[in-house]
Design an enzyme around this catalytic site. Structure first.
Site, PDB file in Angstrom:
ATOM      1  CD1 TRP A 146      -2.883   1.475   0.883  1.00 23.04           C
ATOM      2  CD2 TRP A 146      -1.284   2.612   2.231  1.00 23.04           C
ATOM      3  NE1 TRP A 146      -3.439   2.948   1.042  1.00 23.04           N
ATOM      4  CE2 TRP A 146      -2.599   3.487   2.150  1.00 23.04           C
ATOM      5  CE3 TRP A 146      -0.465   2.686   3.012  1.00 23.04           C
ATOM      6  CZ2 TRP A 146      -2.493   4.659   2.724  1.00 23.04           C
ATOM      7  CZ3 TRP A 146      -0.389   3.801   3.616  1.00 23.04           C
ATOM      8  CH2 TRP A 146      -1.438   4.834   3.539  1.00 23.04           C
ATOM      9  CG  HIS A 147       3.226   2.370   3.245  1.00 26.99           C
ATOM     10  ND1 HIS A 147       2.700   1.696   3.967  1.00 26.99           N
ATOM     11  CD2 HIS A 147       3.427   3.507   3.957  1.00 26.99           C
ATOM     12  CE1 HIS A 147       2.396   2.023   5.177  1.00 26.99           C
ATOM     13  NE2 HIS A 147       2.795   3.348   5.284  1.00 26.99           N
ATOM     14  N   GLY A 148       3.761   1.951  -1.379  1.00 24.70           N
ATOM     15  CA  GLY A 148       4.303   2.336  -2.552  1.00 24.70           C
ATOM     16  C   GLY A 148       4.575   0.858  -3.544  1.00 24.70           C
ATOM     17  CE1 TYR A 164       1.597   7.131   4.964  1.00 24.85           C
ATOM     18  CE2 TYR A 164       3.885   7.894   5.393  1.00 24.85           C
ATOM     19  CZ  TYR A 164       2.989   6.953   5.348  1.00 24.85           C
ATOM     20  OH  TYR A 164       3.288   5.611   6.044  1.00 24.85           O
ATOM     21  CG  PHE A 200       3.245   7.023   0.095  1.00 23.99           C
ATOM     22  CD1 PHE A 200       4.135   5.961  -0.476  1.00 23.99           C
ATOM     23  CD2 PHE A 200       3.948   7.650   1.260  1.00 23.99           C
ATOM     24  CE1 PHE A 200       5.493   6.096  -0.095  1.00 23.99           C
ATOM     25  CE2 PHE A 200       5.326   7.777   1.338  1.00 23.99           C
ATOM     26  CZ  PHE A 200       6.037   6.860   0.779  1.00 23.99           C
TER      27      PHE A 200
END
Length: 460
Positions: A319-321, A457, A460
């Protein structure tokens, strides 16, 4: 529109507050909500108006599915809704990632699409998935598209959270006293906002500037520079993201809305399990409620529980990247969390300071995967941090030792030795002392607006 900008602080925020409470004061409650939705969509589209259609389409899709789930708890419909959300997120965020890996595995040369990632798509997608699941469980009690639109678009938490549930935010808008201007909440909200703004602009941004510059030249760093760069990034990440959370909570408070706490002094944790209970708490809550518990949570045999933890952190990393560095980062965090659970189960306990030191070193090492361009850079920096053959005290090109040491010392003292924003706010009183604190924090932060930087963020 950035929170740390003149147009937001001096125009958008005061105008929106005045209009909202004025419309409520003349009993035009529905119009006040509509105005807040329109203002939030304007805030969202400030960067690129083309994505306005995207978020509106996503909201309409999820509202229709959610309302249907409220009438009949159809598992097939829930799965359809979740797939629709994941597909939208996947298309924009992961298409190029899958094409790159397809080309690498099959030696093909398919062109990348180079899609721009729509602002906040990771956040409003998770929030809407939570809405669908809550509907399926019968936890949503009212279905108004206006209220739903406000729930998704409420501008303080739209871009980077906190990730909220419909049942914890929307009932607040229905309470009559919350529609009335309350100066004590305005002053408290402004104080919390000022703390977050100062964390972002006065500490987070300078640390980020150095860390990004150093990691752009990762293969040239010395041992000292590698430590300074990695530690700077770990601290900048906290002050940047928690600063945004403070600002979001503070702004919402001005509207008499309480958003959930998102950080609880995470760098005071003594192991990774404790760290993830304190860091980005609403994201951890989402992953726990909708991934970990859906897999069975802790209601299985031990090795299945540990497997569930690893799957949850795999999802978190992805999910983060859209990159394997993020996946490995997630898995490493999962391993460290499992180790913490294993030690607890075996009744093994380290000295507090030793445990904290190992946890913080682990954070520094794993976070290099976040900022490094690839595995090669991440590995070089990690290896260099423990390479005494590369220990140099002269000719340091990528660091100003005195200035950077000052920033690191201030950041560490604030993160480890002081109360966090929520704890400070508990003692707030609308008096001269706290008014002066607010004015000083805002005034000093305003001087940085000419070189304002986006939040980390946002990518993201």
């Amino acid at each position: 529109m950035l929170f740390n900008s003149y147009e937001f602080l001096l125009l958008f925020l005061p105008i929106t507050l005045i209009l909202y409470f004025y419309l409520n004061s003349i009993k035009m409650v529905t119009l006040s909500k509509l105005m807040l939705v329109i203002a939030s969509l304007f805030f969202y589209s400030w960067w690129n108006s083309i994505y306005l259609l995207l978020i509106l389409g996503s909201m309409i899709f999820n509202f229709i599915i959610g309302r249907s789930l409220g009438k009949t708890a159809s598992k097939a419909l829930l799965i359809f809704g979740i797939i629709g959300n994941v597909a939208l997120l996947g298309y924009f965020k992961y298409t190029d990632f899958f094409i790159e890996n397809f080309n690498w595995v099959l030696s093909k040369d398919v062109d990348l699409l180079h899609l721009a990632l729509p602002l906040a798509i990771s956040y409003f997608t998770f929030q809407q998935i939570a809405f669908l699941v809550d509907n399926y469980r019968g936890e949503v009690k009212e279905f108004s598209f206006l209220n739903y639109s406000l729930f998704i678009t409420f501008f303080p938490q739209l871009l980077m959270g906190p990730i909220v549930h419909h049942k914890e935010m929307m009932p607040q808008f229905a309470l009559k006293w919350r529609s009335i201007l309350r100066w004590e909440n305005i002053s408290l909200g402004l104080f919390i906002f000022a703390i977050g703004l100062a964390k972002k602009t006065l500490i987070g941004d300078p640390l980020t500037d150095y860390a990004q510059y150093a990691f752009d030249n990762a293969q040239k760093l010395t041992m000292i520079e590698a430590w300074y760069a990695s530690t700077s990034y770990v601290l900048s990440y906290y002050f940047d993201l928690s600063g945004y959370a403070d600002m979001a909570i503070g702004i919402a408070k001005m509207f008499n809305i309480d958003l959930p706490k998102n950080f609880n002094s995470p760098y005071k944790a003594r192991n990774f399990a404790d760290y993830w209970r304190r860091w980005h708490m609403t994201l951890s809550r989402f992953l726990g409620d909708y991934i970990y518990k859906s897999l069975g949570g802790n209601k299985n045999i031990v090795w299945i529980i540990y497997l569930n933890i690893m799957i949850t952190f795999f999802v978190s990393g992805f999910w983060h990247g859209a990159g394997w560095t993020f996946v490995v980062w997630g898995l490493l965090n999962g391993i460290f969390v499992v180790m913490a659970h294993m030690m607890k189960k075996a009744n093994l306990e380290m000295n507090f300071y030793v445990a904290w030191f190992l946890m913080f070193i682990g954070l520094i090492i794993t976070r290099t995967l976040f900022v490094a361009k690839d595995f090669s850079d991440a590995w070089y920096v990690t290896k260099t941090m423990f390479n005494p053959m590369n220990l140099k005290f002269e000719g340091l090109v990528y660091i100003d030792p005195i200035l950077q040491s000052l920033y690191l010392a201030i950041a560490l003292i604030l993160a480890l030795g002081f109360k966090n924003s929520a704890q400070i706010a508990e003692n707030f009183k609308p008096n001269i002392k706290y008014t002066l604190y607010t004015i000083v924090l805002l005034a000093t932060s305003l001087f940085t607006f000419s070189s304002a930087k986006e939040f980390l963020y946002f990518q993201f």
